[in-house]
Design an enzyme around this catalytic site. Sequence first.
Site, PDB file in Angstrom:
ATOM      1  N   ASN A   1       0.844  -1.167  -0.113  1.00 24.77           N
ATOM      2  CA  ASN A   1      -0.009  -0.213   0.025  1.00 24.77           C
ATOM      3  C   ASN A   1       0.846   1.144  -0.055  1.00 24.77           C
ATOM      4  O   ASN A   1       1.283   1.473   1.261  1.00 24.77           O
ATOM      5  CB  ASN A   1      -1.032   0.115   1.293  1.00 24.77           C
ATOM      6  CG  ASN A   1      -1.652   1.179   1.270  1.00 24.77           C
ATOM      7  OD1 ASN A   1      -1.957   1.889   0.355  1.00 24.77           O
ATOM      8  ND2 ASN A   1      -2.330   1.361   2.667  1.00 24.77           N
TER       9      ASN A   1
ATOM     10  N   LYS B   1       0.128   4.192  -0.136  1.00 28.15           N
ATOM     11  CA  LYS B   1      -0.748   5.368   0.449  1.00 28.15           C
ATOM     12  C   LYS B   1      -0.530   6.514  -0.469  1.00 28.15           C
ATOM     13  O   LYS B   1      -0.623   6.498  -1.544  1.00 28.15           O
ATOM     14  CB  LYS B   1      -0.028   5.352   1.788  1.00 28.15           C
ATOM     15  CG  LYS B   1      -0.121   4.245   2.721  1.00 28.15           C
ATOM     16  CD  LYS B   1       0.037   4.448   4.226  1.00 28.15           C
ATOM     17  CE  LYS B   1       0.004   3.241   4.911  1.00 28.15           C
ATOM     18  NZ  LYS B   1       0.093   3.571   6.441  1.00 28.15           N
TER      19      LYS B   1
ATOM     20  N   GLU C   1      -6.787   4.653   8.314  1.00 25.47           N
ATOM     21  CA  GLU C   1      -6.462   6.102   7.908  1.00 25.47           C
ATOM     22  C   GLU C   1      -7.664   6.824   7.545  1.00 25.47           C
ATOM     23  O   GLU C   1      -8.021   8.114   7.886  1.00 25.47           O
ATOM     24  CB  GLU C   1      -5.332   6.229   7.046  1.00 25.47           C
ATOM     25  CG  GLU C   1      -3.957   5.914   8.007  1.00 25.47           C
ATOM     26  CD  GLU C   1      -2.824   5.383   6.934  1.00 25.47           C
ATOM     27  OE1 GLU C   1      -2.831   5.673   5.859  1.00 25.47           O
ATOM     28  OE2 GLU C   1      -1.747   5.054   7.589  1.00 25.47           O
TER      29      GLU C   1
ATOM     30  N   GLU D   1      -5.475  -5.189  11.317  1.00 23.53           N
ATOM     31  CA  GLU D   1      -4.257  -4.144  11.303  1.00 23.53           C
ATOM     32  C   GLU D   1      -4.829  -3.291  12.634  1.00 23.53           C
ATOM     33  O   GLU D   1      -5.502  -2.318  12.437  1.00 23.53           O
ATOM     34  CB  GLU D   1      -4.418  -3.159  10.257  1.00 23.53           C
ATOM     35  CG  GLU D   1      -4.308  -3.716   8.573  1.00 23.53           C
ATOM     36  CD  GLU D   1      -3.727  -2.837   7.901  1.00 23.53           C
ATOM     37  OE1 GLU D   1      -2.563  -2.721   7.540  1.00 23.53           O
ATOM     38  OE2 GLU D   1      -4.383  -1.760   7.667  1.00 23.53           O
TER      39      GLU D   1
ATOM     40  N   GLY E   1       1.887   2.880  10.943  1.00 20.68           N
ATOM     41  CA  GLY E   1       2.598   3.988  10.724  1.00 20.68           C
ATOM     42  C   GLY E   1       3.616   4.254  11.682  1.00 20.68           C
ATOM     43  O   GLY E   1       4.089   5.398  12.012  1.00 20.68           O
TER      44      GLY E   1
ATOM     45  N   SER F   1       3.076  -1.639  10.651  1.00 25.03           N
ATOM     46  CA  SER F   1       4.596  -1.503  10.829  1.00 25.03           C
ATOM     47  C   SER F   1       5.508  -2.951  10.364  1.00 25.03           C
ATOM     48  O   SER F   1       6.360  -3.293  10.952  1.00 25.03           O
ATOM     49  CB  SER F   1       5.063  -0.890  12.209  1.00 25.03           C
ATOM     50  OG  SER F   1       4.478   0.256  12.402  1.00 25.03           O
TER      51      SER F   1
HETATM   52  P1  PGA Z   1       2.438   0.530   7.681  1.00 25.02           P
HETATM   53  O1  PGA Z   1       1.026   0.797   7.172  1.00 25.02           O
HETATM   54  O2  PGA Z   1       2.930  -0.622   7.269  1.00 25.02           O
HETATM   55  O3  PGA Z   1       3.061   1.756   7.370  1.00 25.02           O
HETATM   56  O4  PGA Z   1       2.207   0.483   9.395  1.00 25.02           O
HETATM   57  C1  PGA Z   1       0.167  -0.452   7.051  1.00 25.02           C
HETATM   58  C2  PGA Z   1      -0.973   0.031   6.271  1.00 25.02           C
HETATM   59  O5  PGA Z   1      -0.834   0.290   5.000  1.00 25.02           O
HETATM   60  O6  PGA Z   1      -2.204  -0.256   6.782  1.00 25.02           O
END
Ligand code: PGA
Length: 256
Positions: free
Chosen positions: A8, A10, A97, A172, A178, A215
């Site tokens: 992802n 983002k 998010e 998650e 993050g 993470s």
């Molecule tokens: P992350 O994000 O690996 O930066 O914690 C996970 C996600 O996209 O949900």
Amino acid sequence: MSKIIIANWKMAPDSVSAAENLLLNYLKILKESKAELVIIPPFVYLSSLKIKYKNIKCGAQDFFWINRLNEYHFTGEISVKMLKNLGVSYAIAGHSERRKYLNETNEMVNKKMIAGLEAGLKMILCVGEDLLVRKRGKEAVEFFIKEQLDKCLEGISDNPKIKMTNLIIAYEPVWSIGTGQADTAEDAQEVIHFIKNIFDLKFSIPNIKVLYGGSVDGKNINNFVKYNEIDGFLVGGASLKIGEIKKIIEASADSL
Ligand code: PGA
């Protein structure tokens, strides 16, 4: 069983050339690996990358649930039909998010799940508790996750237009996304086991795919891949760093 890695991206990277460069690096790694990888870039790169690199498996970070031809009055939105016509096969719904910053509710997520699954997209539904709930203990976490699943999946199992095999769950924990603070593999596996049990008992689907996200990086991946019940990973930040994603892909392929 092969582990799926969902990358992802983002809201990154900042330019189309950087996105293409990142993809080219992924393709180099994939040449030497059997891992199953799905790239989820921002919309502005999704079409150019998919048109140029037809064989990449990719997905959308979001879309709007209204899909009928005469209902095009939604400035700024992307429909499932657009995604399907582009050859996109996956989409995420319910990412924390979007829940947190854009006030997406379980009801909105449910509408997206129905629209995406009816159109034949493989839908990745994100669920996970925040820190307050986690601190209250195992039962509180299970209650919270079950409620999210019930609400986001309402009306789905008995919908004749939907193939339940297109459903993927991403567990998650919100506090781990993050933050650089991944859950322990043991705790994540316990919740994933709980989710699988729900699908087995409630929908008679014992083999639902459940991923872990939050993470995941090149260092902690080895703790997670050991668990057969964890079917793969939703990777955010580390998916933008080629050295990190390489380790994640390699560790996931080693575990096949
Ligand atoms: P992350 O994000 O690996 O930066 O914690 C996970 C996600 O996209 O949900």
